[in-house]
Design a protein around this motif. Structure first.
Motif, short mmCIF file in Angstrom:
data_model
loop_
_atom_site.label_atom_id
_atom_site.label_comp_id
_atom_site.label_asym_id
_atom_site.label_seq_id
_atom_site.Cartn_x
_atom_site.Cartn_y
_atom_site.Cartn_z
N VAL A 1 36.72 41.12 39.17
CA VAL A 1 36.41 39.96 40.00
C VAL A 1 37.48 38.90 39.72
O VAL A 1 37.74 38.54 38.58
CB VAL A 1 34.96 39.45 39.80
CG1 VAL A 1 34.67 39.13 38.33
CG2 VAL A 1 34.67 38.24 40.67
N ASP B 1 37.88 36.10 42.10
CA ASP B 1 37.50 34.85 42.76
C ASP B 1 36.39 34.19 41.94
O ASP B 1 35.34 34.78 41.71
CB ASP B 1 37.00 35.20 44.18
CG ASP B 1 36.51 33.99 44.95
OD1 ASP B 1 36.08 33.00 44.30
OD2 ASP B 1 36.52 34.03 46.19
N LYS C 1 32.93 34.22 43.47
CA LYS C 1 32.28 35.54 43.42
C LYS C 1 31.86 35.88 42.00
O LYS C 1 30.87 36.58 41.79
CB LYS C 1 33.23 36.62 43.95
CG LYS C 1 33.38 36.57 45.46
CD LYS C 1 34.21 37.74 45.96
CE LYS C 1 34.43 37.60 47.47
NZ LYS C 1 35.56 38.42 47.92
N THR D 1 36.96 34.95 34.92
CA THR D 1 37.34 35.94 35.93
C THR D 1 38.25 36.97 35.24
O THR D 1 38.69 36.74 34.11
CB THR D 1 38.14 35.31 37.09
OG1 THR D 1 39.30 34.68 36.55
CG2 THR D 1 37.32 34.31 37.87
N ASP E 1 45.58 40.62 44.01
CA ASP E 1 44.80 41.35 45.01
C ASP E 1 43.37 41.44 44.51
O ASP E 1 43.05 40.96 43.41
CB ASP E 1 45.44 42.71 45.33
CG ASP E 1 45.29 43.72 44.19
OD1 ASP E 1 44.58 43.42 43.21
OD2 ASP E 1 45.89 44.80 44.29
N GLU E 2 42.50 42.08 45.32
CA GLU E 2 41.08 42.08 44.96
C GLU E 2 40.80 42.85 43.67
O GLU E 2 39.81 42.61 43.00
CB GLU E 2 40.26 42.68 46.10
CG GLU E 2 40.10 41.70 47.23
CD GLU E 2 39.27 42.25 48.37
OE1 GLU E 2 38.82 43.41 48.28
OE2 GLU E 2 39.09 41.52 49.34
N THR F 1 44.57 53.63 47.15
CA THR F 1 44.37 52.45 46.30
C THR F 1 45.32 52.57 45.11
O THR F 1 45.39 53.63 44.51
CB THR F 1 42.93 52.41 45.76
OG1 THR F 1 42.05 52.63 46.86
CG2 THR F 1 42.61 51.07 45.13
N ARG G 1 45.48 45.77 53.60
CA ARG G 1 44.59 44.66 53.34
C ARG G 1 44.36 44.48 51.85
O ARG G 1 44.67 45.40 51.09
CB ARG G 1 43.25 44.82 54.07
CG ARG G 1 42.35 45.89 53.45
CD ARG G 1 40.99 45.81 54.08
NE ARG G 1 40.15 46.89 53.57
CZ ARG G 1 39.32 46.75 52.56
NH1 ARG G 1 39.19 45.61 51.95
NH2 ARG G 1 38.59 47.78 52.15
#
Lengths: 800, 197
Positions: free
Chosen positions: A142, A144, A147, A373, A708-709, B117, B197
């Motif tokens: 995580v 963010d 979040k 985070t 990135d995520e 990924t 993305r």
């Protein structure tokens, strides 16, 4: 009687306070003769390279170091298991949390330290690091902070997941660190309920990195025979590091020597204690050889000391005339995987509560929530004093938003709300006592210099033609020079600073301070303070800092504290010497002390021309002819506990032109007026302001640590992380006013951080102002062409 | 970092032959440039590796391939591949769904959707090229697959036709890079870039 011309000449010879003397450091630096940590070549030095996690969040299933150990030249591979018996696999942080030195069972951010390979040379160490096999089980990451606070967010810190607090008060979620509140909540809420006008704006100070030219590193050298440890390192606070190393290692502080040699820029990056230092020290103690560890650029950007990552919501309550009645601020502060935030102990959000800015705001309330985070730990002040940039950004954006809502000019609304000159010393709603200021004069001077009405007129005409032009204002107040020891400490040590001055028989001087220059020019400016105080030429005054075995204890250089605290100590120590010199002069002239007067570089008998003793003569006498009962010698030490912070301020104005098809933003003009009280060396001040503005330009227009995520850092090299060069940097126009600090011995305030703190909001306000007529009240930094184009595109301005 | 790609390749071979190749995991995997199956663990699990060479630097990704489902009637296959670079610096995974669609006339089409990924250094450094690189890898995969399927149909046997180039042992990143550049330039005009993305 001495003529005026003669006195002017004598004063000029000293090159004291106010003289634009050239930097004493520069001949060495520009000839490549600096001596940085990586330049050290101690006999027998071995090298450490850190094995780092590719994942932002993963469990470590196994670490196999066999292959690495088999590589010829590899001497050792350290992992958490090796540090455990020494209880050094975790270390305490300045913020009351703990941080993994080497990952213990799991990694919580990408590039986290997992092992250190020690080898005969750097190449073998790097090859060895590649051979360490680490098996990971990837976990959801995580990045963010919003979040991270969701109920089902991954647990980042298994080690403290059941703990109700992490060193800064109660926690309310497994990824929550602390809540810090200041101000009058009830009083503020009440004003908001009945206010004529309110505005609310969310904004972000993205995660950035100070990115100094020189990365962090150290050479740890343990002498097994003497039991003495010497650590040469890139530290902005060598004395504090010595104390920390003593506490962690159990070695007596007297057997530890920490040396900060030349440092290639710090900007906050070199305040913290990093795992690389600890591993190098342990390795040196184990191996009995000097161990060098130097970060690569990627390691520097990815792991040591990011700045900002503040997610803010500001609210202002005001009357119809734009007179502010209350301020309310809520912040989510992303501190990364461990709370190793660099801060004075009692200030989990640093000095963020300076966010009432230059304005007379009757009541305010601020709440900051710290969050974990899966990003690198820390949180440092990047060329600013402990979160002051975030504070200034907040209030300077909010006042613009209020102006837009009321349709009042952005300069005018500032004039209406400024604290007036006669209100100083002024106590803010959040408890700070501003020492001095004259905000109206500063802003007026800037507006006149740029012909502000003409700029607004031009903007209006351009808007009619569909052209984008923005005018940004920032009228900031900083709070620098931490700090009064009753309010500020680091690990229990008060944030005083110190100077020790010795005058030699021939009138030359050596002085040592507890601060440490990283490019600020201390060797030049401290000498100027002493020159003016003692009447001895600065040319013959040597300044030494950074060696804990010779310099008096001090808290170091960051948060613009050198001049406010170290500079004050220097002046005070010099005054102790001058007091003794007066006694010697009286003895030599055979008059009572009261009959003497100080005149630039000598004591004179009042009303008796020619009866005088110069400081040079007095220095000689101090070693052979002193009054009966007086000790020989001429030296003094001062540990200065500042009665207050200093509050430098400024008024900045930027003009930007934006291409409506590409989003390309050009800074047409940047006018910066700074007031730092007494100006010790105008040339160095100008250099500092140029540097600070350039770093402000960097942050506002291009810098961001992008993730990135999955928590992968996407901007970990200078290909992706913007560092401006002369080619991109706008021209800076400088101006100043002088409002002395009433409590500082020579009336000086800090200056080097003002341009960064004030420059970012100014440029940001300029970009947003270009779209203000279209209802835009915020745009997220950095304002790259693509980022600005997105706003343009959303508004449909790029249609031909 | 995640990239989703959808691609299809025309194959000058009957659907049955193409399906035979697609469902033969070992042969199919070797159509992927630089990839090799080193071991079959059980009916649905395989160990393999992918070698990447970029100039003087090379990396070997070791990992597992898991057969999620095979539908012979629909000629569809779902595979999950995961790997980490042997030095532990990066990891990659690919979720691939592929199907053979009969195009009649002794021809067919390979259609696939894949989600790639990556994490670690690969994501940090190659992030901005991920979509293009993945696209190129799949392009090469498609070309190899079509060639092999055709050979299979022509030879009606398991052995590759004589004279047919064996699949490259390493993913040749320079050739790949060229492909990326060409695709990028085409994309500038055609706007058909896969979306990241």
């Amino acid at each position: 009687m001495a003529t005026t011309a003669e006195r002017v000449e004598r004063e000029a010879k000293l090159e004291g306070v106010g003289c634009a003397r050239k930097r004493k450091e520069d001949p060495r630096f520009i000839q490549g003769k600096g001596n940085y940590v990586d330049d050290l070549k101690l006999p027998g030095t071995v090298f450490g390279v850190v094995v780092r996690s590719p994942y932002a969040h993963a469990r470590i299933k196994s670490i196999n170091k066999d292959k690495a150990l088999k590589l010829p030249g590899v001497l050792a591979v350290l992992t958490a298991n090796d540090l455990k018996p020494l209880k050094l696999h975790w270390m305490p942080t300045l913020a009351g949390d703990v941080q993994a030195v080497l990952a213990d069972e799991k990694v919580c951010f990408q590039y986290q330290e997992v092992a250190m390979v020690i080898a005969e040379n750097r190449y073998i160490a790097a090859d060895g690091a590649d051979l360490v096999e680490v098996e990971y089980e990837e976990l959801p990451a995580v990045v963010d902070p919003h979040k991270a606070l969701e109920p089902n967010a991954p647990v980042i810190r298994d080690d403290i997941k059941d703990k109700k607090e992490a060193g800064q008060g109660p926690r309310r979620h497994h990824n929550h660190i602390f809540t810090w509140e200041v101000g009058d909540k009830a009083g503020t809420d009440k004003v908001f309920q009945s206010a004529e006008v309110t505005v609310k704006q969310a904004m972000v100070n993205p995660r950035v990195h100070p990115c100094p030219l020189e990365t962090c590193g150290c050479v740890a050298s343990f002498d097994k025979v003497r039991g003495e440890l010497t650590v040469y390192m890139t530290s902005q606070a060598p004395h504090v590091i010595r104390t920390v190393v003593s506490l962690l290692s159990g070695l007596p502080e007297s057997k530890i020597r920490v040396v900060s040699p030349d440092i290639g820029g710090g900007f906050g990056n070199k305040v913290g204690v990093y795992p690389g230092y600890v591993c190098a020290i342990v390795a040196s103690i184990v191996l009995g050889r000097p161990v060098k560890w130097i970060e690569t650029r990627i390691e520097n950007l990815a792991t040591t000391a990011f700045a900002r990552d503040y997610h803010l919501v500001g609210e202002l309550a005001a009357d119809k005339n734009g007179r502010i009645k209350a301020l309310r601020v809520n912040v989510i502060a992303d501190h990364g995987a461990f709370n190793s935030h660099a801060q004075p102990t009692k200030w989990p959000a640093g000095l963020f509560s300076i966010c009432t800015g230059s304005y007379d705001i009757p009541v305010a309330h601020v709440k900051v929530d710290g969050v974990y985070t899966n990003k690198a730990p820390g949180g440092v002040a990047y060329r600013c004093s402990f979160r002051v940039t975030e504070a200034v950004h907040l209030i300077e954006r909010m006042i613009d938003v209020l102006a837009q809502k009321l349709n009042v000019d952005k300069a005018e609304i500032r004039m209406r709300n400024f604290i007036k000159r006669e209100q100083f010393p002024y106590t803010s709603a959040l408890g700070w006592q501003y020492d001095s200021g004259d905000y109206h004069t500063a802003l007026k001077k800037v507006l006149d210099a740029v012909n502000y009405p003409a700029l607004r007129k031009e903007q209006e005409e351009k808007r009619k033609r569909g052209e984008l032009m923005g005018i940004g204002l920032c009228t900031f107040t900083e709070i620098v020079g931490a700090g009064p020891t009753k309010a500020c400490d680091i690990l229990g040590i008060g944030m005083f600073d110190s100077a020790e001055i010795r005058v030699h028989p021939t009138g030359s001087v050596i002085a040592r301070m507890g601060t440490i220059t990283q490019g600020q020019g201390h060797a030049t400016t401290y000498a100027q303070i002493i020159a003016s105080e003692l009447g001895l030429p600065s040319e013959n005054i040597q300044i030494e800092e950074g060696d804990t075995s010779t310099a008096p204890y001090g808290l170091g250089t960051y948060g613009s504290r050198s001049t406010p605290v170290g500079g004050a100590a220097t002046a005070m120590a010099a005054r102790k010497i001058r007091d003794k010199a007066r006694k010697i002069a009286a003895h030599l002239l055979e008059v009572p002390e009261g009959d003497l007067e100080w005149d630039i570089d000598r004591f004179k008998v009042k009303g008796v021309p020619g009866q005088e003793k110069t400081m040079k003569e007095i220095a000689w006498a101090a070693y052979n002819n002193v009054p009966e009962g007086m000790e020989m010698g001429l030296e003094a030490v001062d540990y200065y506990d500042p009665p207050n912070f200093t509050y430098p301020f400024g008024a900045y104005l930027a003009v930007v032109d934006i291409d409506r098809y590409t989003g390309e933003t050009k800074v047409r003009r940047f006018y910066a007026l700074d007031d730092c009280g007494t100006r010790i060396n105008p040339m160095i001040i100008e250099g500092q302001i140029h540097g600070g503005l350039t770093e402000a330009f960097a942050v506002a227009m291009g810098q961001k640590l992008e993730f990135d995520e999955g928590g992968n850092l996407l901007s970990n090299s200078l290909m992706d992380y913007f560092v401006p060069t002369a080619a991109e940097t706008p021209k800076w126009e400088l101006d100043h006013t002088v409002t002395k600090s009433p409590h500082h011995p020579i009336g000086a305030k800090g200056v080097a951080e003002s341009p960064h703190v004030g420059g970012i909001p100014c440029l940001n306000n300029a970009v947003v102002d270009a779209f203000a007529h279209l209802g835009v009240t915020d745009m997220e930094m950095p304002h790259t062409a693509y980022s600005v184009w997105k706003t343009i595109h959303k508004l449909g301005l790029d249609k031909r | 970092m995640e990239v989703k790609l959808e691609k299809s390749f025309p194959i000058a071979a009957p659907a049955a032959a193409a399906w035979r190749l697609l469902s033969d995991i070992k042969s199919m995997a070797e159509c992927m440039p630089g990839a090799q199956i080193t071991e079959q663990v059980d009916a649905t699990h395989y160990n393999g590796q992918v070698n990447v060479k970029l100039g003087p630097a090379s990396a070997a990704f070791k990992g597992t391939l898991e057969l999620q489902s095979v539908d012979a009637a629909k000629r569809e296959i779902h595979i999950l591949g995961k790997g980490t670079d042997a030095k532990g610096g990066s990891a990659a995974s690919m979720d691939l769904r592929a199907a053979i669609r009969d195009a009649g006339d002794g021809r067919c089409e390979l259609a696939g959707t894949s989600t790639v990924t990556v994490s670690g250094k690969l994501a940090s450094f190659a992030g901005r090229m991920m979509a293009q690189v993945s696209d190129q890898i799949l392009q090469q995969f498609g070309a190899n697959f079509a060639q092999r399927a055709q050979a299979l149909a022509d030879g009606a046997g398991a052995a590759p036709a004589a004279g047919m180039a064996a699949p490259p042992r390493e993913l040749n990143a320079f050739a790949l890079l060229w492909g990326v550049i060409v695709a990028f330039i085409k994309g500038l005009f055609g706007r058909k870039n896969p979306t990241a993305r």
